[in-house]
Design a protein around this motif. Structure first.
Motif, PDB file in Angstrom:
ATOM      1  N   GLY A 223       0.787  -1.218   0.000  1.00 13.46           N
ATOM      2  CA  GLY A 223       0.000   0.000   0.000  1.00 13.46           C
ATOM      3  C   GLY A 223       0.820   1.268   0.000  1.00 13.46           C
ATOM      4  N   LEU A 224       1.994   1.248  -0.639  1.00  6.57           N
ATOM      5  CA  LEU A 224       2.859   2.422  -0.684  1.00  6.57           C
ATOM      6  C   LEU A 224       2.640   3.201  -1.981  1.00  6.57           C
ATOM      7  N   ASP A 225       2.947   4.475  -1.924  1.00  2.00           N
ATOM      8  CA  ASP A 225       2.756   5.370  -3.059  1.00  2.00           C
ATOM      9  C   ASP A 225       3.997   5.338  -3.944  1.00  2.00           C
ATOM     10  N   ILE A 226       3.923   4.653  -5.083  1.00  2.00           N
ATOM     11  CA  ILE A 226       5.098   4.503  -5.942  1.00  2.00           C
ATOM     12  C   ILE A 226       5.416   5.769  -6.737  1.00  2.00           C
ATOM     13  N   ALA A 227       4.625   6.823  -6.567  1.00  3.04           N
ATOM     14  CA  ALA A 227       4.961   8.113  -7.180  1.00  3.04           C
ATOM     15  C   ALA A 227       5.690   9.024  -6.194  1.00  3.04           C
ATOM     16  N   SER A 228       5.734   8.621  -4.932  1.00  2.00           N
ATOM     17  CA  SER A 228       6.375   9.433  -3.900  1.00  2.00           C
ATOM     18  C   SER A 228       7.894   9.313  -3.986  1.00  2.00           C
ATOM     19  N   HIS A 229       8.571  10.433  -4.047  1.00  2.65           N
ATOM     20  CA  HIS A 229      10.030  10.407  -4.097  1.00  2.65           C
ATOM     21  C   HIS A 229      10.616   9.847  -2.805  1.00  2.65           C
ATOM     22  N   ASP A 230       9.941  10.059  -1.692  1.00  5.55           N
ATOM     23  CA  ASP A 230      10.411   9.496  -0.423  1.00  5.55           C
ATOM     24  C   ASP A 230      10.361   7.966  -0.465  1.00  5.55           C
ATOM     25  N   VAL A 231       9.257   7.433  -0.966  1.00  6.37           N
ATOM     26  CA  VAL A 231       9.120   5.980  -1.086  1.00  6.37           C
ATOM     27  C   VAL A 231      10.162   5.431  -2.052  1.00  6.37           C
ATOM     28  N   LEU A 232      10.347   6.101  -3.183  1.00  6.59           N
ATOM     29  CA  LEU A 232      11.300   5.633  -4.182  1.00  6.59           C
ATOM     30  C   LEU A 232      12.736   5.714  -3.674  1.00  6.59           C
ATOM     31  N   ALA A 233      13.047   6.748  -2.893  1.00 12.89           N
ATOM     32  CA  ALA A 233      14.392   6.858  -2.323  1.00 12.89           C
ATOM     33  C   ALA A 233      14.655   5.711  -1.357  1.00 12.89           C
ATOM     34  N   GLU A 234      13.638   5.335  -0.578  1.00  8.38           N
ATOM     35  CA  GLU A 234      13.784   4.224   0.363  1.00  8.38           C
ATOM     36  C   GLU A 234      13.950   2.905  -0.384  1.00  8.38           C
ATOM     37  N   ILE A 235      13.167   2.706  -1.436  1.00  3.52           N
ATOM     38  CA  ILE A 235      13.299   1.488  -2.231  1.00  3.52           C
ATOM     39  C   ILE A 235      14.682   1.424  -2.866  1.00  3.52           C
ATOM     40  N   GLY A 236      15.141   2.540  -3.398  1.00  4.34           N
ATOM     41  CA  GLY A 236      16.480   2.565  -3.979  1.00  4.34           C
ATOM     42  C   GLY A 236      17.546   2.266  -2.953  1.00  4.34           C
ATOM     43  N   SER A 237      17.399   2.836  -1.763  1.00  4.51           N
ATOM     44  CA  SER A 237      18.366   2.612  -0.688  1.00  4.51           C
ATOM     45  C   SER A 237      18.442   1.141  -0.301  1.00  4.51           C
ATOM     46  N   GLN A 238      17.291   0.472  -0.227  1.00  6.14           N
ATOM     47  CA  GLN A 238      17.260  -0.943   0.125  1.00  6.14           C
ATOM     48  C   GLN A 238      17.933  -1.822  -0.922  1.00  6.14           C
ATOM     49  N   SER A 239      18.047  -1.289  -2.142  1.00  2.00           N
ATOM     50  CA  SER A 239      18.689  -2.035  -3.221  1.00  2.00           C
ATOM     51  C   SER A 239      20.127  -1.583  -3.461  1.00  2.00           C
ATOM     52  N   GLY A 240      20.651  -0.768  -2.544  1.00  2.00           N
ATOM     53  CA  GLY A 240      22.051  -0.375  -2.615  1.00  2.00           C
ATOM     54  C   GLY A 240      22.322   0.964  -3.265  1.00  2.00           C
ATOM     55  N   LEU A 241      21.282   1.707  -3.619  1.00  2.00           N
ATOM     56  CA  LEU A 241      21.481   3.022  -4.209  1.00  2.00           C
ATOM     57  C   LEU A 241      21.562   4.088  -3.121  1.00  2.00           C
ATOM     58  N   ASP A 242      22.268   5.165  -3.412  1.00  2.00           N
ATOM     59  CA  ASP A 242      22.340   6.279  -2.475  1.00  2.00           C
ATOM     60  C   ASP A 242      21.018   7.040  -2.514  1.00  2.00           C
ATOM     61  N   PRO A 243      20.311   7.150  -1.398  1.00  4.83           N
ATOM     62  CA  PRO A 243      18.986   7.784  -1.419  1.00  4.83           C
ATOM     63  C   PRO A 243      19.006   9.230  -1.892  1.00  4.83           C
ATOM     64  N   GLU A 244      20.064   9.966  -1.579  1.00  8.93           N
ATOM     65  CA  GLU A 244      20.139  11.356  -2.017  1.00  8.93           C
ATOM     66  C   GLU A 244      20.342  11.447  -3.527  1.00  8.93           C
ATOM     67  N   THR A 245      21.084  10.480  -4.066  1.00  5.73           N
ATOM     68  CA  THR A 245      21.240  10.434  -5.521  1.00  5.73           C
ATOM     69  C   THR A 245      19.905  10.136  -6.175  1.00  5.73           C
ATOM     70  N   VAL A 246      19.144   9.240  -5.572  1.00  5.57           N
ATOM     71  CA  VAL A 246      17.813   8.921  -6.095  1.00  5.57           C
ATOM     72  C   VAL A 246      16.945  10.179  -6.084  1.00  5.57           C
ATOM     73  N   ARG A 247      16.930  10.876  -4.974  1.00  8.28           N
ATOM     74  CA  ARG A 247      16.099  12.071  -4.864  1.00  8.28           C
ATOM     75  C   ARG A 247      16.483  13.127  -5.904  1.00  8.28           C
TER      76      ARG A 247
END
Length: 240
Positions: A132-156
């Motif tokens: 039930g997460l919002d896949i358009a939210s940059h916060d959600v996407l940054a967290e998903i990226g972080s869990q997969s090894g990406l830098d969250p600030e780079t994602v943002r």
């Protein structure tokens, strides 16, 4: 061997098809030599970034579908998902545009290769249909990226701009050039095309065929392998 999979994060059959394909791949003797590449597709680019309502509300109010028909469709797909170990929660699903999430997958590929892109794809599908997460939210996407090894600030910072938008659009354009009008759609070594979330057994047969085949034009492997030509999938008109 290269397997390209066109799918949309907002497509319920795409997650089911992913699981069925993975089951087939786990049984394939040459699995270690198969590269899986996730390609972007949008069933409905007009979906707003945020919609105030449920999936039933959206499909009935905006798309004009009968609410009873929508409820029955979602009940059926939830049952099929459960058969693959997935826990769909349409009552909690956040209707959102998937374009930015597709951009994240391309960022993940460039940053960490196909394995990272696959991890992000999996996390996005689960976030959308199970959590039930919002896949358009940059916060959600940054967290998903972080869990997969990406830098969250780079994602943002990346998602704040337009990076990878062209890559998403190119994927969609290539799908159209191949004649894709519904997803999931699987292309095996540019030799065979499989439409829909077919049974794992069909994917096993197609993998074996593609492995053995020479260079041939794209053809409907689903039909040659004896599967239903109208395997469950989603199109712009809805899911079947």
């Amino acid at each position: 061997m290269l397997v390209e999979i066109w799918s949309d994060i907002g497509c319920p059959w795409c997650f089911i098809g992913k699981r069925r394909f993975e089951t087939a791949l786990s049984r394939f003797e040459h699995a270690s030599e198969v590269e899986v590449r996730w390609r972007s597709y949008q069933l409905d680019p007009s979906v707003p970034e945020h919609f105030d309502g449920t999936e039933v509300d959206y499909l009935s109010r905006v798309k004009g579908m009968d609410p009873a028909q929508v409820a029955g469709m979602l009940e059926h797909v939830t049952s099929q998902a459960a058969g693959e170990g997935l826990n769909y929660r349409f009552e909690d699903l956040v209707v959102a545009n998937s374009f930015t999430a597709h951009r994240l997958i391309h960022l993940a590929r460039e940053s960490g290769g196909e394995e990272t892109a696959a991890a992000v794809k999996e996390a996005l599908l689960s976030a959308h249909f199970e959590k039930g997460l919002d896949i358009a939210s940059h916060d959600v996407l940054a967290e998903i990226g972080s869990q997969s090894g990406l830098d969250p600030e780079t994602v943002r910072s990346t998602l704040a701009g337009t990076d990878y938008a062209e890559a998403v659009e190119q994927d969609v354009a290539e799908a159209r050039a191949l004649g894709v009008n519904g997803v999931p759609f699987f292309v095996l070594d540019r030799r065979y095309g499989i439409s829909g979330a077919q049974p794992a057994e069909l994917f096993e047969q197609a993998l074996a065929q593609a492995w053995e085949a020479g260079h041939q034009p794209l053809q409907p492997a689903a039909a040659t392998a004896g599967a239903s030509p109208d395997g469950a999938s989603c199109s712009a008109e809805g899911c079947s």
